[in-house]
Structure formats: C-alpha cells, structure tokens
Design an enzyme around this catalytic site. Structure first.
Site, PDB file in Angstrom:
ATOM      1  N   GLU A 252       0.862  -1.184   0.000  1.00 43.45           N
ATOM      2  CA  GLU A 252       0.000   0.000   0.000  1.00 43.45           C
ATOM      3  C   GLU A 252       0.891   1.224   0.000  1.00 43.45           C
ATOM      4  OE1 GLU A 252      -2.485  -0.266   3.433  1.00 43.45           O
ATOM      5  OE2 GLU A 252      -3.567  -2.016   2.683  1.00 43.45           O
ATOM      6  N   LYS A 254       2.467   4.341   1.495  1.00 47.20           N
ATOM      7  CA  LYS A 254       2.660   4.776   2.881  1.00 47.20           C
ATOM      8  C   LYS A 254       2.549   6.289   2.872  1.00 47.20           C
ATOM      9  CE  LYS A 254       5.558   4.360   6.969  1.00 47.20           C
ATOM     10  NZ  LYS A 254       5.403   5.741   7.411  1.00 47.20           N
ATOM     11  N   ARG A 259      -2.170   9.261  11.501  1.00 48.81           N
ATOM     12  CA  ARG A 259      -2.973   8.043  11.583  1.00 48.81           C
ATOM     13  C   ARG A 259      -4.218   8.335  12.409  1.00 48.81           C
ATOM     14  NH1 ARG A 259      -0.457   2.216  12.828  1.00 48.81           N
ATOM     15  NH2 ARG A 259      -2.327   0.945  12.723  1.00 48.81           N
ATOM     16  N   ARG A 275      -2.942   8.254  16.989  1.00 47.20           N
ATOM     17  CA  ARG A 275      -2.116   7.092  17.271  1.00 47.20           C
ATOM     18  C   ARG A 275      -1.817   6.947  18.755  1.00 47.20           C
ATOM     19  NH1 ARG A 275       2.944   5.357  14.047  1.00 47.20           N
ATOM     20  NH2 ARG A 275       4.067   4.455  15.765  1.00 47.20           N
ATOM     21  N   GLU A 305      -5.015   6.947   7.128  1.00 48.26           N
ATOM     22  CA  GLU A 305      -4.085   8.057   7.288  1.00 48.26           C
ATOM     23  C   GLU A 305      -4.769   9.313   6.751  1.00 48.26           C
ATOM     24  OE1 GLU A 305      -1.213   7.254   8.758  1.00 48.26           O
ATOM     25  OE2 GLU A 305       0.233   8.828   8.237  1.00 48.26           O
ATOM     26  N   PHE A 346      -7.120   2.173   5.410  1.00 48.18           N
ATOM     27  CA  PHE A 346      -6.375   0.942   5.130  1.00 48.18           C
ATOM     28  C   PHE A 346      -6.795  -0.235   6.003  1.00 48.18           C
ATOM     29  CE2 PHE A 346      -3.389   3.703   7.602  1.00 48.18           C
ATOM     30  CZ  PHE A 346      -3.337   2.979   8.791  1.00 48.18           C
ATOM     31  N   ARG A 423       4.093  -4.763  17.301  1.00 48.53           N
ATOM     32  CA  ARG A 423       4.929  -4.496  16.137  1.00 48.53           C
ATOM     33  C   ARG A 423       5.421  -5.838  15.614  1.00 48.53           C
ATOM     34  NH1 ARG A 423       7.266   0.068  14.829  1.00 48.53           N
ATOM     35  NH2 ARG A 423       7.098   1.037  16.872  1.00 48.53           N
ATOM     36  N   LYS A 429       7.366  -1.519   6.832  1.00 49.66           N
ATOM     37  CA  LYS A 429       7.461  -0.236   6.125  1.00 49.66           C
ATOM     38  C   LYS A 429       8.788  -0.156   5.402  1.00 49.66           C
ATOM     39  CE  LYS A 429       8.727   1.808  10.542  1.00 49.66           C
ATOM     40  NZ  LYS A 429       8.349   2.652  11.645  1.00 49.66           N
TER      41      LYS A 429
END
Ligand code: AMP
Length: 603
Positions: A252, A254, A259, A275, A305, A346, A423, A429
C-alpha cells in the site's frame, strides 16, 4: 475500601524504584480491592480518573490547591507558597501542615475510596463560571478529612504531579501476578492482548477480578474505546521485505500524514483517535461530517491516514500542514478550506457488532472495500498485490512519484490478523533509500537540553535525546542533536520545554551525559543521521551488542518534524535500533565496503 489503603500503597511504592518490587506490592493489594472499586483503584494508581483516551483532566492550578489548604490549615495562601518553596513539593507541604492542624478536626470520619473518587470527579467536571470555587471547596472538604499522608498524595494527584503514577506496563504485570495463576508469562500476554483491544485498564481489572483470565474473553472491540494501533517493522530492501512474506504480499502507499482510528456509531457523531489514542475529532470537523455517509453500514471502526491535499490539484501536501490544526479551537473551518484533507483508509476493525481483528488482512481489506462509499473526503489507500521484485520496485517508485514517503507491505498470510498494539513483520514499512545515509528517520524523546551560545544565547541550542526501552520502561540516550533547527523552532522548543525542566535526572532516563537542563520525557522529535555506531557514552541498547557499549547516532540532525502524534513511549525503541544497526552492518558487508560502524571510532 478506605483511601488510607491506597495512600499507604503509594507510600510503599514511593519507597522503591524497582519494577519487580512494585509489581509484588501491587499484586498483594489488588486482589483485596472490592470488585465495585477495582476500576477506580486502578485509574487512581495511574494518576487518572478515567482511561487516558478520555482525556479527563482535573485542571487544578497550584494556586487553587493552596487556597484549599489555607482554608483547612488556617494559614494564608502566601505563607503556604513560601513553605512549598522550601520543600519543592506542595504535597509534602500539605502533609506537614496537616500534621500540625488543630486537634478538634481529628474526629472527622476517614475518607472512603469511592467518595474521594466522586469528589475528584466533581472537581474535574466543574467548568465555567464558579468552577474554581467548586474545586476549591470540594478539595478543602477532602483535605479537612484527609490524614497527612492522604493529603500529600491527593495534592500531587490534583496537580497532575503524582510522581509515582504507576505505568501501564507495571500494572499489567501486577494484574498477571494477582490473577494469572501459575504461568505468569502466558497470563501477562493474554492480559496485554485484552488491554490492547480496549485501552481501558479499569475494565480489564474489573473483568479479572470478576472471573479471572477466562473473563477476558468478554473483552470486545467497542465503538468509543480506541484499539491500540498495529505497528510495522522495517527491512532495508524490497527483496528483504518480500522474503519476509512468502505467503504473499500486498503493498500500500505509505502516506505521510496522521494516523486516525475513526469510531463511527450507528447514530450520532464519530470519534477520531490519534495514534496515541487522543480524541482529536475537534480538529477535523469536515471528517466528522463526511464519515457517516461514507460507510454503507454502521457502527464501524476504520483506520487510515489523514493527509493534507492541494485544493487545486488534489496532490498530497506536506504533513506539517495538518499539524497546524493541532490544539486549535477556532478557525478550523478556515483551515479546512485552505488545507483540505483526505482520509485514506487501510483497515477495518469492527463492522456492526462483529470484531474483525481475528480475520486475515485480505479479508479485512475486502470488507473495507465493500463498506466504503468513496467521496472527495474519504477514500481507500492505494494498494496492489505484488507478484515479484520488479513489481515491488515499480509500485514503490509510483508511491514516491505520488508524494508518499514509501510503501507499507502487508502480509496476505492466513495468520495476518490485526495485532493490536504489536509491532511485527505482518506489516513492513519501507521508505526512500539514501545511499550514504541511514534510510530511516528515528523518533527520539527529548530528555535534556544544552543552552545555546552566541546568537543562540538564552535559548536551548542542542538536545539530549533518547530511545525507548519497553522492557525496562526507560529512555536511554542516543545522541546530542543541535543541527537542523532554525532560530524560530529553537525559540519555540525552549518556551515549550522550559516547563518540563526538572532538577535531577528523571528516574526513567538512563544517561551518562549530563545536560545543562534535565527534562521530563514528553516531546518526540524526528531525526536523521549518517549511521548508528557503538558508543561508550550513549546508553541506548547498552550492553546488547557489545559489553560496555550502547548505540549512538552519528551526525544527527532534526528533520523539522515534531512528532506530536507520538507519546514518548511510542518513540523508536532500543530493539528497533539494534535491528537497524544489524541491517546496517549486513548491508555494509554485502557491499563489501567493510565500513560497518563496528570498525569506526566510538562517538
Ligand atoms: P512510522 O510512523 O514511520 O512508524 O510508520 C507507520 C505509520 O505509517 C502508521 O502508524 C501510519 O500512520 C502510517 N501509514 C501510512 N500509510 C499506511 C498504510 N497504508 N498502512 C498502514 N500504515 C500507514
């Protein structure tokens, strides 16, 4: 439950800085807290009245607390100010004052936890005309009945200076020890998972108290309760990204924006969470208006985003242009017109009553596409399923050409569920590559400052910055950064940070360097540097790569971007730095330069 039990616990916690000891102390008391009070108890321990995302603040100024104390102790506000100057802490002063108060007041009934909470709640809710009066009166009444130790902690609480405000992670540890049975690790991770879904420690505590770990199954994604965002790992090349996703990857764009997790109820206005789980809806009136009609059905929780766009061309604009809206209450319509935004979705976390967290990413995306009715304001993140490296390269180039900072790769594997708060390599990313630079930016926490010289005299000229170590809940220094700042930003940073100055190194900071001014960790800056190197001076990931060495960033400079959307605990972690360092070493080896920073002189 009596307030005295909580105050005594505060005292004991204050007496130690060891996380394990604090955990044991808490785990001993928590199971004895009545079921009806466990949530209040947990909020108060954190120095809060409600979960953090609700943003409830007591808003009690020092002067008001002094007024209340004056009413009770018979002293004047000014004399109390003098006393507090001596101790440096109005809480300690309150304790002293009450130890010497007239004896006739000693027969007041002791404070109960719930009534204390309710009084604090009334203080927090008081607004507008006469609210100061209400706060002072209510607080004076509490002080009248408080024991000296209770008074000390209550004063710190209302001023927002409850030093020991127990950290979330420590409370999760304590809950696991108290209610988790023999397998601490397993219990801890189940509790954290549940917490990541509701972000409400009170609710987690209540459920555990009612039915142990099994009751956590009842914890549901719900509109109004922000889900901790899923986070991405990084890889140094597109080939490495694809290797991590053998079961298929979609890329996708970025986007470089903000966010936002949007909670859209069946009826009424949506809520937007940043976030760091702050409610930021007021900054985006146009999104609040557009969202309900952008979704084919509600309630729903979507994530995306928010990016500024050029009103003429629709092209993406620099992120900074939306950050100008932050903290503003007025003129938002003007901003909405001058710098319109687009919200690019997203992910989909909740649809109707159904949680989608456990579904694989391709399924969530399919459902998101079905749900969305695209408009000028709300759209979908550009996405493509990637067959191989050439396709990955060209999509990445397209993303850059369209003004994005890179791509976000998403695993298509059956196990690609939405991992709240975690994470991992399910999302990776990958940003623009710089040949002789560390490709990625690093988000660091300011923990100290150095006064400028010459034309920078009177303002800060450089900062001591740190990475976050979640295992020890500490901020470990990474470098001193003084370049990349213009005069205006230094002035503003000095003004903003001055109020955060503390006399000594904060306990949660590990540093070998001593700055001119220590600062409470609060502000996150984005920096870039040449490379990471092993350093005997800096403390990030200390001893993890080589005994007696931490990691330092060489030639750091500020990118100009304040990460106000990140809490200090969301800064780059020491673990991420270790991986960045290892990637760097690997890359240098692959290029045959032999110039990994292993060999370079420590900074
Ligand atoms: P970073 O802030 O550098 O750690 O990158 C992760 C952030 O990228 C996320 O928190 C999002 O704010 C942002 N982002 C931009 N586009 C996407 C996307 N398509 N999917 C997920 N996150 C995205």
């Amino acid at each position: 439950m009596r307030l005295s039990e909580l105050a005594e616990l505060y005292e004991r916690i204050e007496g130690t800085s060891k996380r394990l000891e604090i955990r044991h102390l808490l785990a001993e008391v928590i199971p004895t807290v009545p079921e009806a009070e466990i949530d209040l108890f947990l909020y108060l321990l954190q120095g809060q009245l409600r979960p953090e995302y609700e943003g409830i603040e007591l808003g009690m100024a020092d002067s008001l607390a002094r007024k209340a104390l004056a009413l009770v102790s018979g002293g004047s506000g000014d004399s109390i100010k003098e006393l507090a100057k001596g101790s440096g802490d109005l809480g300690d002063t309150a304790r002293e004052l009450l130890e010497h108060r007239p004896r006739s007041l000693d027969d007041a009934p002791p404070l109960e936890l719930t009534e204390t909470y309710q009084a604090l709640w009334r203080m927090a809710r008081a607004t507008g005309e006469g609210s100061q009066e209400v706060k002072v009166r209510t607080f004076a009444e509490l002080m009248r009945r408080a024991s000296p130790v209770e008074a000390k902690h209550l004063v710190r609480f209302v001023l927002g200076k409850l030093r020991l405000g127990v950290k979330e992670m420590t409370l999760l540890d304590a809950l696991a020890e108290a209610f988790g049975g023999p397998d601490f690790k397993e219990a801890r991770s189940r509790i954290e998972e549940a917490f990541n879904v509701t972000s409400d420690l009170g609710e987690i505590g209540r459920r555990l108290r009612q039915g142990g770990l099994a009751a956590l199954r009842e914890v549901r994604v719900a509109v109004g309760k922000p889900v901790r965002p899923m986070l991405a790992e990084r890889e140094p090349s597109l080939a490495a990204v694809l290797k991590r996703m053998p079961e298929g990857a979609a890329f996708e764009y970025k986007y470089d924006g903000l966010r936002i997790q949007a909670h859209v109820p069946a009826e009424g206005s949506p809520r937007l969470f940043s976030r760091r789980l702050e409610d930021i809806g007021a900054q985006f009136p146009e999104l609040l208006a557009a969202l309900p009609s952008s979704l084919a059905s509600r309630p729903a929780i979507v994530e995306g985003e928010c990016v500024p766009v050029d009103p003429e061309t629709g092209d993406l604009r620099p992120f900074q242009e939306i950050s100008r809206r932050r903290g503003r209450k007025h003129d938002l319509e003007k901003y909405a017109e001058e710098v319109p935004i687009r919200y690019l979705l997203f992910d989909l976390l909740l649809q109707g009553e159904e949680s989608l967290l456990g579904l694989p990413y391709p399924e969530r995306r399919r459902r998101l596409e079905e749900l969305l009715r695209p408009s000028g304001q709300v759209g979908l993140a550009t996405r493509r399923e990637i067959g191989g490296l050439p396709e990955a390269e060209s999509f990445f180039q397209e993303a850059l050409a369209d003004g994005c900072e890179g791509i976000m790769a998403k695993s298509m594997a059956p196990g690609s569920t939405y991992r709240a708060g975690a994470r991992g390599f399910w999302w990776i990313k990958y940003k623009r590559e710089y040949t002789h630079e560390l490709a990625d930016t690093i988000d660091v926490v300011v923990v100290g400052a150095f006064w400028g010289r010459g034309k920078r005299a009177g303002k800060f000229g450089a900062f001591l910055v740190a990475a976050y170590d979640p295992d020890t809940e500490t901020f470990a220094t990474l470098c001193k950064v003084g370049s990349g700042f213009d005069e205006e930003s230094l002035e503003k940073l000095t003004a903003d940070l001055r109020g955060r100055a503390v006399p000594d190194r904060p306990e949660e900071v590990t540093s070998h360097l001593v700055p001119d001014v220590w600062l409470e960790p609060s502000l996150v800056l984005e920096i870039r540097g040449a490379e990471l190197s092993l350093s005997p001076v800096h403390r990030a990931a200390f001893g993890r790569l080589r005994e007696g060495f931490g990691l330092a960033l060489r030639f750091p400079r500020y990118t100009g971007r304040l990460r106000e959307d990140k809490a200090p605990e969301q800064a780059t972690t020491t673990g991420e730095l270790v991986r960045l360092y290892q990637n760097q070493v690997r890359k240098a080896a692959a290029e045959g330069t032999g110039e990994s920073s292993e060999g370079s002189p420590p900074t």
